[in-house]
Design a protein around this motif. Sequence first.
Motif, PDB file in Angstrom:
ATOM      1  N   CYS A  52      33.766  28.633 -84.004  1.00 55.57           N
ATOM      2  CA  CYS A  52      34.740  29.681 -84.337  1.00 55.57           C
ATOM      3  C   CYS A  52      34.615  30.835 -83.334  1.00 55.57           C
ATOM      4  O   CYS A  52      35.620  31.338 -82.812  1.00 55.57           O
ATOM      5  CB  CYS A  52      34.510  30.146 -85.762  1.00 55.57           C
ATOM      6  SG  CYS A  52      35.719  31.334 -86.332  1.00 55.57           S
ATOM      7  N   SER A  55      35.741  29.525 -79.730  1.00 56.30           N
ATOM      8  CA  SER A  55      37.204  29.346 -79.701  1.00 56.30           C
ATOM      9  C   SER A  55      37.920  30.687 -79.700  1.00 56.30           C
ATOM     10  O   SER A  55      38.888  30.871 -78.972  1.00 56.30           O
ATOM     11  CB  SER A  55      37.674  28.592 -80.945  1.00 56.30           C
ATOM     12  OG  SER A  55      37.518  27.240 -80.766  1.00 56.30           O
ATOM     13  N   SER A  56      37.456  31.613 -80.533  1.00 53.07           N
ATOM     14  CA  SER A  56      38.117  32.915 -80.633  1.00 53.07           C
ATOM     15  C   SER A  56      38.100  33.621 -79.291  1.00 53.07           C
ATOM     16  O   SER A  56      39.113  34.161 -78.846  1.00 53.07           O
ATOM     17  CB  SER A  56      37.422  33.801 -81.669  1.00 53.07           C
ATOM     18  OG  SER A  56      37.476  33.175 -82.922  1.00 53.07           O
ATOM     19  N   PHE A  59      40.483  31.843 -76.894  1.00 49.91           N
ATOM     20  CA  PHE A  59      41.888  32.152 -77.221  1.00 49.91           C
ATOM     21  C   PHE A  59      42.235  33.581 -76.789  1.00 49.91           C
ATOM     22  O   PHE A  59      43.303  33.820 -76.245  1.00 49.91           O
ATOM     23  CB  PHE A  59      42.160  31.982 -78.718  1.00 49.91           C
ATOM     24  CG  PHE A  59      42.384  30.556 -79.152  1.00 49.91           C
ATOM     25  CD1 PHE A  59      43.243  29.716 -78.446  1.00 49.91           C
ATOM     26  CD2 PHE A  59      41.765  30.042 -80.283  1.00 49.91           C
ATOM     27  CE1 PHE A  59      43.466  28.396 -78.847  1.00 49.91           C
ATOM     28  CE2 PHE A  59      41.981  28.725 -80.697  1.00 49.91           C
ATOM     29  CZ  PHE A  59      42.835  27.905 -79.976  1.00 49.91           C
ATOM     30  N   GLU A  60      41.316  34.527 -77.033  1.00 45.30           N
ATOM     31  CA  GLU A  60      41.584  35.927 -76.638  1.00 45.30           C
ATOM     32  C   GLU A  60      41.799  36.005 -75.120  1.00 45.30           C
ATOM     33  O   GLU A  60      42.711  36.680 -74.643  1.00 45.30           O
ATOM     34  CB  GLU A  60      40.435  36.845 -77.079  1.00 45.30           C
ATOM     35  CG  GLU A  60      40.512  37.156 -78.566  1.00 45.30           C
ATOM     36  CD  GLU A  60      39.223  37.747 -79.145  1.00 45.30           C
ATOM     37  OE1 GLU A  60      38.349  38.173 -78.367  1.00 45.30           O
ATOM     38  OE2 GLU A  60      39.100  37.755 -80.390  1.00 45.30           O
ATOM     39  N   THR A  69      49.232  31.316 -78.068  1.00 45.38           N
ATOM     40  CA  THR A  69      48.353  30.491 -78.915  1.00 45.38           C
ATOM     41  C   THR A  69      48.538  30.887 -80.380  1.00 45.38           C
ATOM     42  O   THR A  69      49.099  31.933 -80.681  1.00 45.38           O
ATOM     43  CB  THR A  69      46.845  30.662 -78.566  1.00 45.38           C
ATOM     44  OG1 THR A  69      46.337  31.773 -79.298  1.00 45.38           O
ATOM     45  CG2 THR A  69      46.599  30.874 -77.089  1.00 45.38           C
ATOM     46  N   TYR A  71      46.145  31.739 -82.322  1.00 52.48           N
ATOM     47  CA  TYR A  71      45.041  32.632 -82.729  1.00 52.48           C
ATOM     48  C   TYR A  71      45.533  34.048 -83.042  1.00 52.48           C
ATOM     49  O   TYR A  71      46.265  34.647 -82.265  1.00 52.48           O
ATOM     50  CB  TYR A  71      44.013  32.695 -81.589  1.00 52.48           C
ATOM     51  CG  TYR A  71      42.916  33.716 -81.815  1.00 52.48           C
ATOM     52  CD1 TYR A  71      41.828  33.415 -82.612  1.00 52.48           C
ATOM     53  CD2 TYR A  71      42.994  34.983 -81.236  1.00 52.48           C
ATOM     54  CE1 TYR A  71      40.827  34.356 -82.820  1.00 52.48           C
ATOM     55  CE2 TYR A  71      42.002  35.924 -81.442  1.00 52.48           C
ATOM     56  CZ  TYR A  71      40.918  35.608 -82.244  1.00 52.48           C
ATOM     57  OH  TYR A  71      39.934  36.526 -82.461  1.00 52.48           O
ATOM     58  N   GLU A  73      43.191  36.429 -85.319  1.00 51.11           N
ATOM     59  CA  GLU A  73      41.926  37.186 -85.348  1.00 51.11           C
ATOM     60  C   GLU A  73      40.809  36.330 -85.919  1.00 51.11           C
ATOM     61  O   GLU A  73      41.061  35.346 -86.621  1.00 51.11           O
ATOM     62  CB  GLU A  73      42.067  38.476 -86.166  1.00 51.11           C
ATOM     63  CG  GLU A  73      42.417  38.229 -87.604  1.00 51.11           C
ATOM     64  CD  GLU A  73      42.451  39.499 -88.458  1.00 51.11           C
ATOM     65  OE1 GLU A  73      41.492  40.283 -88.401  1.00 51.11           O
ATOM     66  OE2 GLU A  73      43.421  39.655 -89.197  1.00 51.11           O
ATOM     67  N   ARG A  74      39.569  36.747 -85.601  1.00 46.93           N
ATOM     68  CA  ARG A  74      38.422  36.062 -86.202  1.00 46.93           C
ATOM     69  C   ARG A  74      37.958  36.894 -87.375  1.00 46.93           C
ATOM     70  O   ARG A  74      37.830  38.114 -87.265  1.00 46.93           O
ATOM     71  CB  ARG A  74      37.286  35.901 -85.195  1.00 46.93           C
ATOM     72  CG  ARG A  74      36.194  34.947 -85.700  1.00 46.93           C
ATOM     73  CD  ARG A  74      35.038  34.843 -84.723  1.00 46.93           C
ATOM     74  NE  ARG A  74      34.141  35.979 -84.803  1.00 46.93           N
ATOM     75  CZ  ARG A  74      33.109  36.072 -85.660  1.00 46.93           C
ATOM     76  NH1 ARG A  74      32.843  35.090 -86.489  1.00 46.93           N
ATOM     77  NH2 ARG A  74      32.351  37.138 -85.677  1.00 46.93           N
ATOM     78  N   MET A  80      38.886  31.892 -89.090  1.00 47.73           N
ATOM     79  CA  MET A  80      39.846  32.395 -88.110  1.00 47.73           C
ATOM     80  C   MET A  80      41.209  32.482 -88.789  1.00 47.73           C
ATOM     81  O   MET A  80      41.564  31.618 -89.586  1.00 47.73           O
ATOM     82  CB  MET A  80      39.914  31.396 -86.945  1.00 47.73           C
ATOM     83  CG  MET A  80      40.820  31.797 -85.804  1.00 47.73           C
ATOM     84  SD  MET A  80      41.035  30.426 -84.612  1.00 47.73           S
ATOM     85  CE  MET A  80      39.534  30.517 -83.690  1.00 47.73           C
ATOM     86  N   ALA A  82      45.178  32.356 -88.127  1.00 52.20           N
ATOM     87  CA  ALA A  82      46.054  31.849 -87.059  1.00 52.20           C
ATOM     88  C   ALA A  82      47.494  31.769 -87.556  1.00 52.20           C
ATOM     89  O   ALA A  82      47.745  31.806 -88.766  1.00 52.20           O
ATOM     90  CB  ALA A  82      45.583  30.459 -86.631  1.00 52.20           C
ATOM     91  N   GLU A 194      41.545  24.129 -81.559  1.00 53.66           N
ATOM     92  CA  GLU A 194      40.407  24.934 -81.112  1.00 53.66           C
ATOM     93  C   GLU A 194      40.074  24.578 -79.666  1.00 53.66           C
ATOM     94  O   GLU A 194      40.504  23.526 -79.172  1.00 53.66           O
ATOM     95  CB  GLU A 194      39.186  24.649 -81.988  1.00 53.66           C
ATOM     96  CG  GLU A 194      38.658  23.230 -81.867  1.00 53.66           C
ATOM     97  CD  GLU A 194      37.430  22.963 -82.741  1.00 53.66           C
ATOM     98  OE1 GLU A 194      37.570  22.261 -83.754  1.00 53.66           O
ATOM     99  OE2 GLU A 194      36.335  23.459 -82.407  1.00 53.66           O
TER     100      GLU A 194
END
Length: 242
Positions: A52, A55-56, A59-60, A69, A71, A73-74, A80, A82, A194
């Motif tokens: 997590c 991946s976060s 993605f950011e 994407t 995404y 926020e985590r 997450m 999405a 992810e």
Amino acid sequence: MNSKFELIYEGKAKKIFAHEDSDKVIIEFKDDATAFNAIKKAKFEGKGELNCLISSKIFEFLIKNNIPTHYLERKNDNLMIAQKIRIIPLEIVLRNIAYGSLCKQTPVKPGSVLESPLIDIYLKNDNLNDPLLTKDRINLLKIIDDKDLEFICKMTLRINKLLKTFFYNINIELVDFKLEFGYNSNGQIILGDEISPDNCRLWDLNQKNGTIVSLDKDRFRNDLGGFIEAYSEINKRINNFI
Ligand code: UDP
């Protein structure tokens, strides 16, 4: 996770829960590891949280570089938030270096650097063992039209350029990776799923004599040991860099 949220879908590595906003979902990353279409299974405490986190951050980085994407926020630990997407049932694999199934199915030698990135597209269907598709088979199955397929392939090549640099900066060779795309509520195609050591091959460049040291799911697939340590190392290097 708190049972007040409705479980929409459970996959091998993630659970998807409904969010109070119907355009969003909550993704829970599980500690389960599977390989060879789930013939091999194990649990590694902390894997969900690490994937997590990794991946976060990826993605950011991609969003900052104008890649759309899912995404948003985590949340704490392994959660997450999405955008809800309608997933396109294709697994888009991009290879920079030959390894894994490419070398089992063709005479290409493991470790060969490919002249240009190779995109292999598989059907996302566990019952059929995710078969390799052709463009004509994709048309036959009416999964996606030519224009959207071309868009996805172009985006995959852009993502590869960005990720290769991202990983070089932390002394990692990006060998190959798998992406999934979907349509959001505006009908826009965006990157989903992810990006983690579960679906990328990541080789440590801190090795002097060219030995391959995998910091990814191959440690589990090939019983190499040090699984969580490898995922932690990727997370640590990303944190030290950003
Ligand atoms: N991959 C994945 N999910 C799959 C199949 C492959 O995430 O169902 C990833 C895999 O981790 C690797 C890349 O896609 O980074 C290429 O995998 P390959 O086709 O070589 O298959 P493998 O031999 O790993 O099963």
